[in-house]
Design a protein around this motif. Structure first.
Motif, short mmCIF file in Angstrom:
data_model
loop_
_atom_site.label_atom_id
_atom_site.label_comp_id
_atom_site.label_asym_id
_atom_site.label_seq_id
_atom_site.Cartn_x
_atom_site.Cartn_y
_atom_site.Cartn_z
N CYS A 124 0.95 -1.26 0.20
CA CYS A 124 0.08 -0.07 0.06
C CYS A 124 0.75 1.29 0.14
N PRO A 162 -7.04 8.52 -6.27
CA PRO A 162 -7.38 7.73 -5.03
C PRO A 162 -8.37 6.71 -5.17
N ARG A 163 -8.66 5.92 -4.72
CA ARG A 163 -9.56 4.57 -4.64
C ARG A 163 -11.10 5.50 -4.21
N ASP A 215 -10.82 -1.06 -2.15
CA ASP A 215 -9.59 -0.87 -1.34
C ASP A 215 -8.52 -0.36 -1.65
N SER A 216 -7.25 -0.20 -1.15
CA SER A 216 -6.13 0.46 -1.65
C SER A 216 -5.04 -0.23 -1.79
N GLU A 253 0.92 1.94 -10.43
CA GLU A 253 0.62 1.15 -9.29
C GLU A 253 -0.30 0.03 -10.02
#
Length: 153
Positions: free
Chosen positions: A26, A82-83, A88-89, A107
């Motif tokens: 993360c 951002p999610r 989830d991240s 990512e």
């Protein structure tokens, strides 16, 4: 904690192997700065160089190392996505490549340099990338600064 500079595709491959391709990691924190500032007498000081830098702390569910810090120097693009609520991240896998003198980190393993906004992911490009083991920085404690007056939000 000593910094290690990535110089070429072999360094990238070794680093990605060391950190498991960012699998089950993360993005914990990040910090961005430039050399531009306003002095006490309100005069502006600025660099004519590519002076944007970003430090990013990643933690993962594995040991040796369990956390790393990346330092991007000479940042040319910085895109954070951002999610959404309910997502989830977790970073399931990342991409790090060197192309035409720039390092690109994204990512998502399927992210493409020639179509950077095709998929909604965070990515960054920079002239230099350095990394260091930050395994002693596990947990929820903020390492790059704490919002001192968050009770007033």
């Amino acid at each position: 904690m000593n910094w290690n500079k990535l110089n070429d595709p072999i360094d990238i491959e070794n680093f990605m192997d060391l950190f498991g391709g960012f699998h089950d990691s993360c993005l914990k924190e990040l910090y961005m700065w430039t050399e531009t500032f306003v002095d006490e007498d309100l005069s502006m000081s600025m660099s004519v160089n590519l002076d944007t830098c970003v430090r990013v702390l990643f933690q993962r569910q594995a040991r040796e190392p369990s956390a790393i810090e990346l330092l991007f120097k000479g940042v040319t693009h910085f895109h954070i996505h951002p999610r959404e609520d309910g997502q989830d991240s977790i970073v399931y896998g990342a991409k790090l490549v060197l192309k035409e003198g720039l390092f690109y980190w994204a990512e998502d393993e399927d992210w493409q340099i020639d179509q950077p906004f095709l998929h909604p992911v965070s990515w960054i490009s920079a002239k230099e990338v350095h990394w260091r083991d930050a395994s002693s920085w596990m947990g929820e404690e903020q390492r790059y600064g704490v919002l001192r007056d968050e009770k007033n939000l």
